[in-house]
Design a protein around this motif. Structure first.
Motif, PDB file in Angstrom:
ATOM      1  N   LYS A   1      70.742  11.327  17.900  1.00  0.00           N
ATOM      2  CA  LYS A   1      71.042  11.503  19.314  1.00  0.00           C
ATOM      3  C   LYS A   1      70.108  12.577  19.862  1.00  0.00           C
ATOM      4  N   VAL A   2      69.362  12.200  20.897  1.00  0.00           N
ATOM      5  CA  VAL A   2      68.506  13.167  21.588  1.00  0.00           C
ATOM      6  C   VAL A   2      69.082  13.346  22.985  1.00  0.00           C
ATOM      7  N   THR A   3      69.299  14.573  23.367  1.00  0.00           N
ATOM      8  CA  THR A   3      69.881  14.842  24.664  1.00  0.00           C
ATOM      9  C   THR A   3      69.185  16.042  25.301  1.00  0.00           C
ATOM     10  N   GLU A   4      69.500  16.260  26.549  1.00  0.00           N
ATOM     11  CA  GLU A   4      68.921  17.399  27.255  1.00  0.00           C
ATOM     12  C   GLU A   4      69.920  18.554  27.306  1.00  0.00           C
ATOM     13  N   LYS A   5      69.393  19.709  27.342  1.00  0.00           N
ATOM     14  CA  LYS A   5      70.216  20.920  27.458  1.00  0.00           C
ATOM     15  C   LYS A   5      71.182  20.771  28.619  1.00  0.00           C
ATOM     16  N   GLY A   6      72.452  21.115  28.349  1.00  0.00           N
ATOM     17  CA  GLY A   6      73.460  21.039  29.384  1.00  0.00           C
ATOM     18  C   GLY A   6      74.267  19.754  29.406  1.00  0.00           C
ATOM     19  N   LYS A   7      73.825  18.742  28.685  1.00  0.00           N
ATOM     20  CA  LYS A   7      74.532  17.465  28.676  1.00  0.00           C
ATOM     21  C   LYS A   7      75.721  17.489  27.709  1.00  0.00           C
TER      22      LYS A   7
ATOM     23  N   SER B   1      71.264  21.932  18.007  1.00  0.00           N
ATOM     24  CA  SER B   1      70.501  20.933  17.263  1.00  0.00           C
ATOM     25  C   SER B   1      70.742  21.118  15.766  1.00  0.00           C
ATOM     26  N   ALA B   2      71.168  20.045  15.122  1.00  0.00           N
ATOM     27  CA  ALA B   2      71.535  20.090  13.701  1.00  0.00           C
ATOM     28  C   ALA B   2      71.940  18.683  13.283  1.00  0.00           C
ATOM     29  N   VAL B   3      72.220  18.539  11.998  1.00  0.00           N
ATOM     30  CA  VAL B   3      72.852  17.322  11.502  1.00  0.00           C
ATOM     31  C   VAL B   3      74.349  17.601  11.390  1.00  0.00           C
ATOM     32  N   TYR B   4      75.139  16.759  12.024  1.00  0.00           N
ATOM     33  CA  TYR B   4      76.583  16.913  11.991  1.00  0.00           C
ATOM     34  C   TYR B   4      77.121  15.919  10.952  1.00  0.00           C
TER      35      TYR B   4
ATOM     36  N   LEU C   1      85.510  14.983  -2.005  1.00  0.00           N
ATOM     37  CA  LEU C   1      85.042  14.881  -0.629  1.00  0.00           C
ATOM     38  C   LEU C   1      83.920  13.852  -0.563  1.00  0.00           C
ATOM     39  N   PHE C   2      84.041  12.881   0.352  1.00  0.00           N
ATOM     40  CA  PHE C   2      83.025  11.850   0.531  1.00  0.00           C
ATOM     41  C   PHE C   2      82.377  12.055   1.896  1.00  0.00           C
ATOM     42  N   PHE C   3      81.059  12.195   1.901  1.00  0.00           N
ATOM     43  CA  PHE C   3      80.333  12.481   3.123  1.00  0.00           C
ATOM     44  C   PHE C   3      79.754  11.217   3.746  1.00  0.00           C
ATOM     45  N   GLY C   4      79.612  11.256   5.072  1.00  0.00           N
ATOM     46  CA  GLY C   4      78.834  10.262   5.779  1.00  0.00           C
ATOM     47  C   GLY C   4      77.361  10.633   5.750  1.00  0.00           C
ATOM     48  N   GLU C   5      76.542   9.789   6.375  1.00  0.00           N
ATOM     49  CA  GLU C   5      75.102  10.032   6.396  1.00  0.00           C
ATOM     50  C   GLU C   5      74.694  11.046   7.458  1.00  0.00           C
ATOM     51  N   GLY C   6      75.624  11.360   8.341  1.00  0.00           N
ATOM     52  CA  GLY C   6      75.335  12.389   9.329  1.00  0.00           C
ATOM     53  C   GLY C   6      74.829  11.838  10.648  1.00  0.00           C
ATOM     54  N   SER C   7      75.024  12.637  11.693  1.00  0.00           N
ATOM     55  CA  SER C   7      74.453  12.363  13.014  1.00  0.00           C
ATOM     56  C   SER C   7      73.489  13.497  13.325  1.00  0.00           C
ATOM     57  N   ARG C   8      72.223  13.135  13.501  1.00  0.00           N
ATOM     58  CA  ARG C   8      71.224  14.161  13.813  1.00  0.00           C
ATOM     59  C   ARG C   8      71.179  14.350  15.311  1.00  0.00           C
ATOM     60  N   LEU C   9      71.520  15.555  15.771  1.00  0.00           N
ATOM     61  CA  LEU C   9      71.524  15.880  17.203  1.00  0.00           C
ATOM     62  C   LEU C   9      70.316  16.752  17.509  1.00  0.00           C
ATOM     63  N   THR C  10      69.554  16.323  18.500  1.00  0.00           N
ATOM     64  CA  THR C  10      68.422  17.115  18.980  1.00  0.00           C
ATOM     65  C   THR C  10      68.645  17.408  20.449  1.00  0.00           C
ATOM     66  N   VAL C  11      68.671  18.677  20.796  1.00  0.00           N
ATOM     67  CA  VAL C  11      68.853  19.093  22.188  1.00  0.00           C
ATOM     68  C   VAL C  11      67.521  19.635  22.695  1.00  0.00           C
ATOM     69  N   LEU C  12      66.990  18.949  23.707  1.00  0.00           N
ATOM     70  CA  LEU C  12      65.668  19.343  24.241  1.00  0.00           C
ATOM     71  C   LEU C  12      65.782  20.395  25.320  1.00  0.00           C
TER      72      LEU C  12
END
Lengths: 112, 110
Positions: free
Chosen positions: A11-17, A87-90, A101-112
């Motif tokens: 997920k790429v988003t803009e600051k403030g969203k 910005s991180a992997v959640y 504990l079983f993990f998912g592959e993660g959601s990578r968030l990038t805030v521009l």
């Protein structure tokens, strides 16, 4: 069946969203965890659900972060007014009450 | 405060060489400790936990309370062992509410 499923994967988003990240745990797992992994670091605990209730939200960094699990299965992590530092992997993970504990592959968030 | 320290960011060895991935912790009481592994393009997964005292994929880890260490060892590294390895410790209040170290990348060369 399948393991822990997370969407979106990126997920790429803009600051403030506003951003929502979804986690679908392994069927039957009552415990669900959210972790955040910044670049070069290990995962950092955010929040833990047992059933529908948040058993421990002590890791949420501030009140812009919120998570729900209304029916005791799928969970959504919500981030308001995103900042570049978010910005991180959640990572989402699930377990039986005291099991592995079983993990998912993660959601990578990038805030521009 | 509870803490997990993995002093090496990268450990590079040749196939067949012994491997020791270091983990030190700070914890008051009797901790349970874990090693998690993340292979390339795969999700983070549990490798082993000290309470089960088992060997997984040839890896073992012994809890040393005197040195507050939980080092991961394997006598003969294989190329397929190349991965990120994380040591983890439960925080107060939850078995799977974990504190992770920063991780060590193990690179095994042919």
């Amino acid at each position: 069946g399948a393991g822990v499923s997370q969407t979106p994967s990126n997920k790429v988003t803009e600051k403030g969203k506003y951003v929502e990240l979804r986690c679908d745990p392994i069927s039957g797992h009552t415990a669900l965890y959210w972790y955040r992994q910044s670049l070069g670091q290990g995962p950092e605990f955010l929040i833990y659900f047992q059933g529908t209730g948040a058993a421990d939200d002590s890791g949420l960094p501030n009140d812009r972060f919120f998570a729900v699990r209304p029916e005791g299965s799928v969970s959504t992590l919500k981030i308001q007014r995103t900042e570049r530092g978010d910005s991180a992997v959640y990572l989402c993970a699930s377990s039986s009450t005291t099991g592995e504990l079983f993990f998912g592959e993660g959601s990578r968030l990038t805030v521009l | 405060a509870q803490r997990v320290t993995q002093p090496e960011k990268l450990l590079s060895v040749f196939k067949g060489a012994p491997v020791e991935l270091k983990c030190n912790y700070s914890y008051s009481g009797s901790p349970e400790l874990f090693w998690y592994v993340q292979y390339s393009r795969q999700r983070l997964q549990l490798l082993l936990r000290h309470i089960s005292r088992e060997s997984i994929k040839g890896f073992t880890a012994d809890l040393n309370k005197g040195e507050t260490s939980f080092h991961l060892k394997k006598p003969f590294a294989q190329e397929e062992d190349s991965a990120m390895y994380y040591c983890a410790l439960p925080q107060r209040g939850g078995y799977n509410k974990l504190i992770f170290g920063a991780g060590t990348r193990l690179a095994v060369h042919p």
